[in-house]
Scaffold this active site. Structure first.
Site, PDB file in Angstrom:
ATOM      1  N   GLY A  99      47.688  39.419   9.574  1.00 17.47           N
ATOM      2  CA  GLY A  99      46.753  40.196   8.773  1.00 17.47           C
ATOM      3  C   GLY A  99      47.356  41.238   7.858  1.00 17.47           C
ATOM      4  O   GLY A  99      46.622  41.933   7.148  1.00 17.47           O
ATOM      5  N   ASN A 128      55.358  27.992  -4.448  1.00 21.33           N
ATOM      6  CA  ASN A 128      55.087  28.762  -3.236  1.00 21.33           C
ATOM      7  C   ASN A 128      53.720  28.388  -2.644  1.00 21.33           C
ATOM      8  O   ASN A 128      52.771  29.163  -2.667  1.00 21.33           O
ATOM      9  CB  ASN A 128      55.176  30.262  -3.560  1.00 21.33           C
ATOM     10  N   TYR A 135      46.235  32.961  -1.107  1.00 24.16           N
ATOM     11  CA  TYR A 135      45.466  33.599  -2.183  1.00 24.16           C
ATOM     12  C   TYR A 135      44.164  32.841  -2.449  1.00 24.16           C
ATOM     13  O   TYR A 135      43.115  33.453  -2.658  1.00 24.16           O
ATOM     14  CB  TYR A 135      46.296  33.687  -3.459  1.00 24.16           C
TER      15      TYR A 135
END
Length: 162
Positions: A99, A128, A135
């Site tokens: 987290g 990546n 994301y």
């Protein structure tokens, strides 16, 4: 076993060696260590001068610092408001999945909302996949129609002399 709590705090000058280590570790991960020129004095100058132009947040667990976000204010002329550009986000491999990365981004998102900023933006290397997936899971979108351009080194010096 429950995950250790992650605290996000502004970096302090005493964090400079840790920030430098994070930058070097990130460069190793991104296969860009050969591009690293920064030193401890540079870190202190960039982040802790009397009028800094960049800022840093530290992700910390009870075991100590595990990651960082180095950012600065940008501007959107179309939106008529500032935003935040996230230059570096890094979490040490042994702390990933607990987290810290999300906490760093959430802290910046809260800053954006609190300061009425238009956006939070960053770049990620196209290879990546783990970071891109992370994301994407947060709802970030790729701006594929924009291509980053850069002037540096001799090309920058040459244009400056024109």
């Amino acid at each position: 076993m429950a995950a250790s709590p992650v605290l996000i705090r502004p970096a302090a000058p005493t964090d400079s060696p840790t920030i430098l280590a994070f930058i070097e570790e990130l460069a190793d991960y991104e296969r860009l260590r050969h591009e690293v020129k920064i030193n401890l004095a540079d870190v202190r100058s960039i982040l802790f001068s009397p009028a800094p132009r960049a800022f840093c947040d530290i992700a910390e667990t009870p075991d100590g610092p595990v990651g960082f976000a180095l950012w600065f204010y940008s501007v959107s002329t179309f939106a008529g408001r500032h935003g935040i550009y996230l230059e570096d986000l890094y979490v040490r491999p042994d702390a990933r999945g607990r987290g810290a990365g999300k906490a760093l981004l959430a802290s910046l998102a809260r800053r954006c909302v609190a300061e009425n900023l238009a956006r939070l933006e960053w770049a990620v290397l196209d290879w990546n996949a783990p970071s891109i997936a992370f994301y994407d899971s947060l709802g970030a979108t790729a701006k594929t129609e924009w291509v980053t351009r850069r002037l540096a080194g001799e090309a920058l010096t040459k244009l400056a002399g024109a």
